[in-house]
Scaffold this motif. Sequence first.
Motif, mmCIF file in Angstrom:
data_model
loop_
_atom_site.group_PDB
_atom_site.id
_atom_site.type_symbol
_atom_site.label_atom_id
_atom_site.label_comp_id
_atom_site.label_asym_id
_atom_site.label_seq_id
_atom_site.Cartn_x
_atom_site.Cartn_y
_atom_site.Cartn_z
ATOM 1 N N PHE A 38 0.838 -1.198 0.000
ATOM 2 C CA PHE A 38 0.000 0.000 0.000
ATOM 3 C C PHE A 38 0.878 1.255 0.000
ATOM 4 C CE2 PHE A 38 -2.427 -3.472 1.562
ATOM 5 C CZ PHE A 38 -3.679 -3.286 1.014
ATOM 6 N N ASP A 39 0.324 2.339 -0.565
ATOM 7 C CA ASP A 39 1.059 3.614 -0.576
ATOM 8 C C ASP A 39 0.979 4.284 0.795
ATOM 9 O OD1 ASP A 39 1.551 3.454 -3.414
ATOM 10 O OD2 ASP A 39 -0.587 3.861 -3.658
ATOM 11 N N LEU A 40 -0.143 4.052 1.481
ATOM 12 C CA LEU A 40 -0.354 4.644 2.811
ATOM 13 C C LEU A 40 -0.987 3.590 3.718
ATOM 14 C CD1 LEU A 40 -0.657 7.134 4.781
ATOM 15 C CD2 LEU A 40 -2.869 7.574 3.678
ATOM 16 N N VAL A 41 -0.427 3.402 4.898
ATOM 17 C CA VAL A 41 -1.037 2.521 5.907
ATOM 18 C C VAL A 41 -1.398 3.401 7.102
ATOM 19 C CG1 VAL A 41 -0.720 0.545 7.445
ATOM 20 C CG2 VAL A 41 0.327 0.524 5.171
ATOM 21 N N ILE A 42 -2.681 3.413 7.448
ATOM 22 C CA ILE A 42 -3.149 4.247 8.560
ATOM 23 C C ILE A 42 -3.545 3.364 9.730
ATOM 24 C CG2 ILE A 42 -4.959 5.828 9.330
ATOM 25 C CD1 ILE A 42 -5.038 7.038 6.663
ATOM 26 N N ASN A 43 -3.006 3.660 10.885
ATOM 27 C CA ASN A 43 -3.457 2.965 12.086
ATOM 28 C C ASN A 43 -4.524 3.814 12.779
ATOM 29 O OD1 ASN A 43 -3.817 1.324 14.273
ATOM 30 N ND2 ASN A 43 -2.004 2.065 15.359
ATOM 31 N N ALA A 44 -5.774 3.408 12.622
ATOM 32 C CA ALA A 44 -6.884 4.107 13.283
ATOM 33 C C ALA A 44 -7.463 3.239 14.381
ATOM 34 C CB ALA A 44 -7.956 4.473 12.258
ATOM 35 N N THR A 45 -6.671 2.307 14.894
ATOM 36 C CA THR A 45 -7.133 1.517 16.042
ATOM 37 C C THR A 45 -6.729 2.228 17.339
ATOM 38 O OG1 THR A 45 -5.159 0.179 16.542
ATOM 39 C CG2 THR A 45 -6.540 -0.570 14.708
ATOM 40 N N SER A 46 -7.332 1.801 18.430
ATOM 41 C CA SER A 46 -6.936 2.343 19.734
ATOM 42 C C SER A 46 -6.041 1.349 20.472
ATOM 43 C CB SER A 46 -8.183 2.677 20.559
ATOM 44 O OG SER A 46 -9.016 1.544 20.661
ATOM 45 N N ALA A 47 -5.422 0.413 19.705
ATOM 46 C CA ALA A 47 -4.559 -0.602 20.336
ATOM 47 C C ALA A 47 -3.454 0.062 21.162
ATOM 48 C CB ALA A 47 -3.971 -1.527 19.276
ATOM 49 N N GLY A 48 -2.817 1.094 20.605
ATOM 50 C CA GLY A 48 -1.710 1.763 21.296
ATOM 51 C C GLY A 48 -2.149 2.393 22.607
ATOM 52 N N VAL A 49 -3.324 3.004 22.606
ATOM 53 C CA VAL A 49 -3.852 3.642 23.814
ATOM 54 C C VAL A 49 -4.069 2.591 24.901
ATOM 55 C CG1 VAL A 49 -5.851 4.902 24.731
ATOM 56 C CG2 VAL A 49 -4.960 5.462 22.468
ATOM 57 N N GLN A 50 -4.446 1.384 24.435
ATOM 58 C CA GLN A 50 -4.746 0.311 25.398
ATOM 59 C C GLN A 50 -3.536 -0.567 25.696
ATOM 60 O OE1 GLN A 50 -8.128 -1.805 23.835
ATOM 61 N NE2 GLN A 50 -9.091 0.111 23.220
ATOM 62 N N HIS A 51 -2.362 -0.156 25.212
ATOM 63 C CA HIS A 51 -1.117 -0.913 25.407
ATOM 64 C C HIS A 51 -1.239 -2.329 24.868
ATOM 65 C CE1 HIS A 51 -0.042 2.454 27.920
ATOM 66 N NE2 HIS A 51 -1.120 2.251 28.657
ATOM 67 N N ALA A 52 -2.020 -2.497 23.800
ATOM 68 C CA ALA A 52 -2.174 -3.832 23.202
ATOM 69 C C ALA A 52 -1.281 -3.929 21.967
ATOM 70 C CB ALA A 52 -3.635 -4.062 22.806
ATOM 71 N N GLU A 53 -0.775 -5.127 21.725
ATOM 72 C CA GLU A 53 0.130 -5.305 20.592
ATOM 73 C C GLU A 53 -0.664 -5.420 19.293
ATOM 74 O OE1 GLU A 53 3.509 -8.301 18.816
ATOM 75 O OE2 GLU A 53 2.601 -8.785 20.761
ATOM 76 N N LEU A 54 -0.177 -4.765 18.237
ATOM 77 C CA LEU A 54 -0.810 -4.838 16.925
ATOM 78 C C LEU A 54 0.164 -5.592 16.029
ATOM 79 C CD1 LEU A 54 -3.490 -3.520 16.036
ATOM 80 C CD2 LEU A 54 -2.151 -1.621 15.141
ATOM 81 N N ALA A 55 -0.134 -6.859 15.750
ATOM 82 C CA ALA A 55 0.808 -7.662 14.950
ATOM 83 C C ALA A 55 0.580 -7.361 13.470
ATOM 84 C CB ALA A 55 0.590 -9.136 15.242
ATOM 85 N N LEU A 56 1.547 -6.702 12.824
ATOM 86 C CA LEU A 56 1.388 -6.314 11.417
ATOM 87 C C LEU A 56 2.535 -6.880 10.593
ATOM 88 C CD1 LEU A 56 0.472 -2.546 11.959
ATOM 89 C CD2 LEU A 56 -1.085 -4.408 11.343
ATOM 90 N N PRO A 57 2.226 -7.406 9.396
ATOM 91 C CA PRO A 57 3.304 -7.932 8.550
ATOM 92 C C PRO A 57 4.031 -6.817 7.803
ATOM 93 C CG PRO A 57 1.165 -8.277 7.504
ATOM 94 C CD PRO A 57 0.886 -7.633 8.831
ATOM 95 N N ALA A 58 5.347 -6.941 7.663
ATOM 96 C CA ALA A 58 6.136 -5.947 6.925
ATOM 97 C C ALA A 58 5.799 -5.985 5.440
ATOM 98 C CB ALA A 58 7.623 -6.216 7.144
ATOM 99 N N SER A 59 5.127 -7.051 4.991
ATOM 100 C CA SER A 59 4.796 -7.188 3.561
ATOM 101 C C SER A 59 3.755 -6.163 3.096
ATOM 102 C CB SER A 59 4.274 -8.601 3.282
ATOM 103 O OG SER A 59 3.161 -8.876 4.108
ATOM 104 N N LEU A 60 3.178 -5.378 4.018
ATOM 105 C CA LEU A 60 2.199 -4.346 3.624
ATOM 106 C C LEU A 60 2.879 -3.133 2.997
ATOM 107 C CD1 LEU A 60 -0.070 -4.193 6.834
ATOM 108 C CD2 LEU A 60 -0.717 -5.107 4.591
ATOM 109 N N VAL A 61 4.188 -2.989 3.219
ATOM 110 C CA VAL A 61 4.834 -1.721 2.867
ATOM 111 C C VAL A 61 6.033 -1.916 1.939
ATOM 112 C CG1 VAL A 61 4.133 -0.839 5.121
ATOM 113 C CG2 VAL A 61 6.495 -1.580 4.784
ATOM 114 N N THR A 62 6.400 -0.808 1.285
ATOM 115 C CA THR A 62 7.617 -0.741 0.466
ATOM 116 C C THR A 62 8.394 0.493 0.941
ATOM 117 O OG1 THR A 62 6.824 0.798 -1.208
ATOM 118 C CG2 THR A 62 6.203 -1.536 -1.494
ATOM 119 N N PRO A 63 9.564 0.744 0.391
ATOM 120 C CA PRO A 63 10.291 1.969 0.781
ATOM 121 C C PRO A 63 9.568 3.254 0.351
ATOM 122 C CG PRO A 63 11.791 0.357 -0.172
ATOM 123 C CD PRO A 63 10.415 -0.172 -0.396
#
Length: 277
Positions: free
Chosen positions: A187-212
């Motif tokens: 993807f050209d843009l990946v947006i994190n609109a979850t509240s996982a960070g606020v809740q100190h929860a881990e968000l497991a995301l694959p690096a395959s979603l992004v490029t340089p």
Amino acid sequence: MPAVPRYAVFGHPIAHSLSPRLHALFAAQTGLALAYVTLDATPAAFASAAREFFAGGASGANVTLPHKSAAFALADVHTSTARRLGVANVLTPLPDGRLEADSNDGAGMLADLASGCGFDPRGHGVMLLGAGGAARAAAFALLDAGVSRLTIANRTPARAERLAELLDAPPRVQVLAWEQLATAGVFDLVINATSAGVQHAELALPASLVTPHTFAYDLSYGPAAQPFVAWARAAGCRVASDGLGMLVATAAASFLRWHGVQPDAGAALQTLRDPPA
Ligand code: NDP
């Protein structure tokens, strides 16, 4: 001597809010006198507290979690953006006594993507993580801004499906299960609109979603955004940003709505990120 106009941000909890500081910075920039405070109201108390605030002559209010739907319901008049989203983060009393509700979260995010990240969504493919209130505002704004493809993934898939239905743009909107992220492509843009960070929860995301070339943007800010921003940097994204600039942009838009004066959002953001010694 005329009374100083009064403003507030309603939330629960709200003591942590940066809004009073931002409006004080804008007031100093523009030479306006105003009072802006935090008002903590439980969901049960919000409507009567807000009514009392405006009955007492207050000139405007921002509204944050968990009151954005209640703020929409409280108002007599709704901007087209607020009506589409069904939530509001800005309440403004009109000269005829009616209360207006607006939502500027989506516009604030676009403004920060442009000025803070140098990203123009037109023609780009976007992965939107999350399907709550902020994701809804982001999704409408991104479609309006001309993204070619909007893929939504949410922990609770039914909520992502409901958001896709609301967006009503089938050729451009796609819903993926969280388990499908690893094979979702890039993807050209990946947006994190979850509240996982606020809740100190881990968000497991694959690096395959992004490029340089990928931009990564977390709507959260402060410590809550650090895990996603760290993931994006480690995965090799071109830009990895938190959402502090979005908060400043939405505050600046409220200030413009209430005072008719455009404050310097960039200077305020700089002050928050790098306070003078
Ligand atoms: P909501 O409660 O409406 O939505 C929360 C979303 O996060 C849901 O999609 C939920 O999924 C998902 N979620 C929560 N925990 C997890 C987890 N552990 N793993 C995966 N997904 C999870 O919150 P909002 O949409 O209002 O806010 C989202 C974020 O955006 C917050 O961090 C908020 O601070 C930030 N924000 C920033 C603004 C700014 O100006 N910078 C403005 C507005 C919001 P599910 O549906 O499965 O529960």
